[in-house]
Scaffold this active site. Structure first.
Site, mmCIF file in Angstrom:
data_model
loop_
_atom_site.group_PDB
_atom_site.id
_atom_site.type_symbol
_atom_site.label_atom_id
_atom_site.label_comp_id
_atom_site.label_asym_id
_atom_site.label_seq_id
_atom_site.Cartn_x
_atom_site.Cartn_y
_atom_site.Cartn_z
ATOM 1 N N HIS A 1 0.832 -1.214 0.000
ATOM 2 C CA HIS A 1 0.000 0.000 0.000
ATOM 3 C C HIS A 1 0.861 1.255 0.000
ATOM 4 O O HIS A 1 0.629 2.180 -0.795
ATOM 5 C CB HIS A 1 -0.906 -0.025 1.234
ATOM 6 N N GLU A 2 1.859 1.305 0.870
ATOM 7 C CA GLU A 2 2.678 2.515 0.984
ATOM 8 C C GLU A 2 3.515 2.748 -0.267
ATOM 9 O O GLU A 2 3.643 3.882 -0.741
ATOM 10 C CB GLU A 2 3.573 2.432 2.226
ATOM 11 N N HIS B 1 1.527 4.276 -3.090
ATOM 12 C CA HIS B 1 1.386 5.729 -3.040
ATOM 13 C C HIS B 1 2.483 6.412 -3.857
ATOM 14 O O HIS B 1 2.234 7.391 -4.569
ATOM 15 C CB HIS B 1 1.485 6.230 -1.587
ATOM 16 N N GLU C 1 -6.089 6.659 -0.913
ATOM 17 C CA GLU C 1 -5.969 5.505 -0.023
ATOM 18 C C GLU C 1 -6.583 4.260 -0.656
ATOM 19 O O GLU C 1 -6.005 3.173 -0.597
ATOM 20 C CB GLU C 1 -6.647 5.808 1.321
#
Length: 264
Positions: free
Chosen positions: A124-125, A128, A187
């Site tokens: 997920h990070e 980004h 997100e």
């Protein structure tokens, strides 16, 4: 003055149009080098101000998961040098910055209870960064400031009554109508893109569901989602669950290719 600002706004919009990994239109006005420099500078400040976890087995574990995720990124990101630092902090948090920097808080390791759950966070990070969300947020804020200046100039030229009240309302409209929804869309996008990365690396994508169930169990009362920068955990769980069938083939293919991370 307002004509110049409008012209600048139009030029910026045309020059910065891009497409995110999920096909969403976005504005990214800053160069990759600019973003990398800012990310690296921020990371150096964090390393200087926050205690760092040097325990070898903790670092081996986190780096094992991270390296497997990085191998699945687009070539220009997979081939760059990444630096991973574990910070002694009780919050269940992690982040990735432009310029190849990843930070993991020790508190996350008590919530992400196995390698697949940790892979969900790190995927997920990193997503980004791949999707240029930081660039998009900075660009969005710059354009909003320009737009507010244009609106203020127009109201002043027209001698509109209650100018102050109108500008305050415009500010709130931007906050709840643009900035926060954009953050929630970032997100959600990072959730789905990160799910792809972890599945391709051989981590069980169901770990993302378990992770957010853990997060939900730890969270207290939250403000309404429309006032939050992040989707509510139950909404994230629902979207991730619905997306699982799309990434399951990638997970099965990874297993057939012998991708079976053993990060402990």
């Amino acid at each position: 003055m307002n004509k110049w600002l409008l012209s600048a706004l139009c030029v910026a919009l045309l020059a910065g149009c891009k497409t995110s990994p999920t096909g969403r239109n976005q504005i990214a006005l800053f160069s990759s080098n600019q973003m990398a420099e800012m990310g690296q500078a921020s990371f150096q400040e964090m390393k200087a101000s926050m205690p760092i976890e040097h325990e070898p087995y903790v670092n081996r574990y986190v780096n094992c998961v991270t390296n497997n995720i990085i191998k699945q990124l687009p070539a220009n990101f997979a081939n760059q040098a990444w630096e991973v630092v574990i910070f002694k902090d009780e919050s269940a948090n992690a982040f990735a910055l432009p310029g190849g920097k990843i930070g993991v808080h020790t508190g996350l390791l008590t919530v992400a209870k196995d390698q697949s759950q940790l892979a969900a966070v790190l995927g997920h990070e990193v997503a980004h960064v791949i999707a240029e969300h930081a660039n998009e947020r900075m660009s969005q804020n710059a354009l909003l400031q320009t737009g507010m200046q244009v609106g203020g100039a127009a109201l002043q030229m027209g001698n509109v009554q209650y100018r102050g009240e109108i500008m305050q309302a415009l500010g709130l409209g931007a906050q709840f109508g643009v900035i926060l929804p954009f953050s929630r869309s970032h997100e959600s996008e990072a959730d789905l893109v990160g799910l792809e990365y972890m599945a391709k690396a051989g981590f069980d994508p169901k770990g993302a569901i378990a992770l957010w169930q853990n997060m939900q169990a730890q969270s207290g009362e939250r403000q309404p989602e429309f006032m939050s920068t992040h989707p509510a955990p139950e909404n994230r769980i629902a979207k991730l669950t619905a997306y699982l069938p799309k990434v399951t083939p990638s997970f099965e293919a990874a297993k057939q290719q012998g991708k079976a991370p053993q990060c402990k």
